[in-house]
Structure formats: structure tokens, C-alpha cells
Write a protein that holds these residues in place. Structure first.
Motif, PDB file in Angstrom:
ATOM      1  N   GLY A   1       1.178   2.859   4.797  1.00  0.00           N
ATOM      2  CA  GLY A   1      -0.180   2.864   4.268  1.00  0.00           C
ATOM      3  C   GLY A   1      -0.268   2.245   2.886  1.00  0.00           C
ATOM      4  O   GLY A   1      -1.217   1.519   2.566  1.00  0.00           O
ATOM      5  N   ARG A   2       0.735   2.517   2.036  1.00  0.00           N
ATOM      6  CA  ARG A   2       0.731   1.917   0.700  1.00  0.00           C
ATOM      7  C   ARG A   2       0.921   0.408   0.787  1.00  0.00           C
ATOM      8  O   ARG A   2       0.301  -0.340   0.015  1.00  0.00           O
ATOM      9  CB  ARG A   2       1.820   2.542  -0.162  1.00  0.00           C
ATOM     10  CG  ARG A   2       1.393   3.901  -0.707  1.00  0.00           C
ATOM     11  CD  ARG A   2       2.449   4.473  -1.574  1.00  0.00           C
ATOM     12  NE  ARG A   2       3.559   4.842  -0.680  1.00  0.00           N
ATOM     13  CZ  ARG A   2       4.732   5.257  -1.081  1.00  0.00           C
ATOM     14  NH1 ARG A   2       5.013   5.360  -2.344  1.00  0.00           N
ATOM     15  NH2 ARG A   2       5.668   5.579  -0.208  1.00  0.00           N
TER      16      ARG A   2
ATOM     17  N   ILE B   1      -2.766   9.438   4.256  1.00  0.00           N
ATOM     18  CA  ILE B   1      -1.649  10.375   4.099  1.00  0.00           C
ATOM     19  C   ILE B   1      -0.631   9.874   3.087  1.00  0.00           C
ATOM     20  O   ILE B   1       0.294  10.597   2.732  1.00  0.00           O
ATOM     21  CB  ILE B   1      -0.960  10.680   5.447  1.00  0.00           C
ATOM     22  CG1 ILE B   1      -0.314   9.443   6.050  1.00  0.00           C
ATOM     23  CG2 ILE B   1      -1.924  11.326   6.409  1.00  0.00           C
ATOM     24  CD1 ILE B   1       0.514   9.719   7.290  1.00  0.00           C
ATOM     25  N   GLY B   2      -0.796   8.655   2.622  1.00  0.00           N
ATOM     26  CA  GLY B   2       0.076   8.138   1.569  1.00  0.00           C
ATOM     27  C   GLY B   2       1.450   7.727   2.052  1.00  0.00           C
ATOM     28  O   GLY B   2       2.409   7.768   1.288  1.00  0.00           O
TER      29      GLY B   2
ATOM     30  N   PRO C   1       3.544  -7.218   3.250  1.00  0.00           N
ATOM     31  CA  PRO C   1       4.097  -7.063   4.592  1.00  0.00           C
ATOM     32  C   PRO C   1       4.488  -5.612   4.859  1.00  0.00           C
ATOM     33  O   PRO C   1       4.999  -4.919   3.982  1.00  0.00           O
ATOM     34  CB  PRO C   1       5.331  -7.964   4.580  1.00  0.00           C
ATOM     35  CG  PRO C   1       5.081  -8.949   3.519  1.00  0.00           C
ATOM     36  CD  PRO C   1       4.259  -8.244   2.490  1.00  0.00           C
ATOM     37  N   VAL C   2       4.241  -5.164   6.065  1.00  0.00           N
ATOM     38  CA  VAL C   2       4.403  -3.754   6.407  1.00  0.00           C
ATOM     39  C   VAL C   2       5.738  -3.474   7.080  1.00  0.00           C
ATOM     40  O   VAL C   2       6.324  -2.418   6.912  1.00  0.00           O
ATOM     41  CB  VAL C   2       3.244  -3.308   7.325  1.00  0.00           C
ATOM     42  CG1 VAL C   2       3.425  -1.894   7.792  1.00  0.00           C
ATOM     43  CG2 VAL C   2       1.922  -3.460   6.606  1.00  0.00           C
TER      44      VAL C   2
ATOM     45  N   ASN D   1      -3.288  -7.933   6.094  1.00  0.00           N
ATOM     46  CA  ASN D   1      -3.135  -6.493   5.869  1.00  0.00           C
ATOM     47  C   ASN D   1      -4.268  -5.951   5.011  1.00  0.00           C
ATOM     48  O   ASN D   1      -4.064  -5.450   3.927  1.00  0.00           O
ATOM     49  CB  ASN D   1      -1.781  -6.181   5.217  1.00  0.00           C
ATOM     50  CG  ASN D   1      -0.654  -6.388   6.185  1.00  0.00           C
ATOM     51  OD1 ASN D   1      -0.886  -6.558   7.359  1.00  0.00           O
ATOM     52  ND2 ASN D   1       0.544  -6.368   5.691  1.00  0.00           N
ATOM     53  N   ARG D   2      -5.447  -6.056   5.522  1.00  0.00           N
ATOM     54  CA  ARG D   2      -6.622  -5.526   4.845  1.00  0.00           C
ATOM     55  C   ARG D   2      -7.326  -4.597   5.792  1.00  0.00           C
ATOM     56  O   ARG D   2      -7.405  -4.853   6.993  1.00  0.00           O
ATOM     57  CB  ARG D   2      -7.553  -6.640   4.431  1.00  0.00           C
ATOM     58  CG  ARG D   2      -6.884  -7.521   3.403  1.00  0.00           C
ATOM     59  CD  ARG D   2      -7.841  -8.428   2.735  1.00  0.00           C
ATOM     60  NE  ARG D   2      -7.073  -9.177   1.733  1.00  0.00           N
ATOM     61  CZ  ARG D   2      -7.443 -10.327   1.262  1.00  0.00           C
ATOM     62  NH1 ARG D   2      -8.561 -10.852   1.639  1.00  0.00           N
ATOM     63  NH2 ARG D   2      -6.702 -10.923   0.374  1.00  0.00           N
ATOM     64  N   LEU D   3      -7.867  -3.542   5.272  1.00  0.00           N
ATOM     65  CA  LEU D   3      -8.516  -2.530   6.097  1.00  0.00           C
ATOM     66  C   LEU D   3      -9.808  -3.065   6.696  1.00  0.00           C
ATOM     67  O   LEU D   3     -10.202  -2.667   7.770  1.00  0.00           O
ATOM     68  CB  LEU D   3      -8.812  -1.271   5.251  1.00  0.00           C
ATOM     69  CG  LEU D   3      -9.283  -0.060   6.000  1.00  0.00           C
ATOM     70  CD1 LEU D   3      -8.212   0.370   7.010  1.00  0.00           C
ATOM     71  CD2 LEU D   3      -9.591   1.053   5.047  1.00  0.00           C
TER      72      LEU D   3
END
Length: 168
Positions: A138-139, A133-134, A146-147, A163-165
Motif C-alpha cells: 500500500g505504501r 492498513i499501511g 513499483p510494487v 500505480n495510482r489509486l
């Protein structure tokens, strides 16, 4: 060592704390599991009976299909019991009527417990959704940064690793 769902629980550790080695089970959930399966707070893993180990493994494998806990109503301080000559059918009818009036919510917090691969899959799907969804989060995941607003100037090495999918 006790082997539950592919995880070894150390023998000399207290069962309540050993359960936290399962991914998705913290201290609070482990305490609830022990209470549900009637495991003493200070019982070690090596002291668990085979029945308790089997019950724990079967509950953790599918908590949604586990039988519900029996609900025993508590009597109020001013309760006066009926006389002993009252027939059982009348007592049961009165109990059923009181249950319909109260409409007790039987919400078991362990019913929707997700552990190990199921929880990891859900987290992976949530991250993929955020990326799709951007959103800002997510970015940040996509850039391996860091999120949650942490410092990026010096201490972002851990975030770049985690932070890797495609993490497991």
C-alpha cells in the motif's frame, strides 16, 4: 462489428481471441466461454449467429444468474445397460439415488467471473485497502513506485504512471 457490453469485437478476428479484448477475459476464460456457448474454435466474430451473440451478451452481463450447465454422467468401461423392458421410473429413481451418493460438486468456474467495471472497482478497493492498513504494498502504491520488487533506479516510469489509486 459486434457490439457486446460497450465493446466492439472486430469482425475478422477469431471469436475466442476477440473476447480477450474485454477487460478481465483472458485466453483461458475466452476458451471456456466459447465452449459453454458452443462457439467453434475457429469461428470468426462475423460468423456468429444472432443467438450466440445474444447468449454471450446475456451471460457476460450476469454470469452468476446464468442457468447451470447440465451434468451428464459418464459410463464406466464395465457398464452394462439395463434391459429395455425396465420402466423409466425405476431408471430415474436409480439415477437420483446414485447422484445423492456421489454428491457431485457442480462448481462452474465461470459463475464468479468479474469483468470490466466490476473488476476495476474490486482492484481499486483492494489497493485502497492495502493503503489503509499501511502495508508495504500500500505504501508503494501511495508513493507511485513499483510494487512487486522491480528495479527503481532506472525503470520506474511505468509504475509512476500506473500505480495510482485513481486510474480507470
Amino acid at each position: 462489428m459486434v457490439h457486446i457490453l460497450g465493446i466492439n469485437l472486430p469482425d475478422n478476428q477469431v471469436a475466442r481471441f476477440a473476447l480477450t479484448s474485454i477487460y478481465g477475459v483472458g485466453h483461458h476464460t475466452a476458451h471456456r466461454l466459447c465452449a459453454r456457448l458452443q462457439v467453434h474454435d475457429r469461428c470468426k466474430v462475423k460468423d456468429l449467429s444472432p443467438f450466440q451473440v445474444t447468449a454471450l451478451a446475456s451471460f457476460l452481463s450476469s454470469p452468476a444468474t446464468a442457468p447451470p450447465l447440465p451434468r451428464y454422467p459418464l459410463a464406466k468401461p464395465d457398464y452394462v445397460p439395463p434391459p429395455p423392458t425396465t420402466p423409466l421410473s425405476e431408471l430415474q429413481a436409480a439415477f437420483q439415488a446414485s447422484q445423492k451418493i456421489k454428491k457431485i460438486k457442480n462448481s462452474d468456474p465461470l459463475k464468479n467471473l468479474k469483468i470490466e467495471s466490476e473488476l476495476r472497482r474490486e482492484i481499486r478497493e483492494n489497493i485502497a485497502h492495502q493503503r489503509m492498513i499501511g502495508s508495504y504494498v500500500g505504501r508503494r502504491h501511495a508513493m507511485h513506485l513499483p510494487v512487486r520488487g522491480q528495479n527503481t533506479q532506472t525503470n520506474a516510469k511505468t509504475a509512476r504512471k500506473l500505480n495510482r489509486l485513481d486510474r480507470h
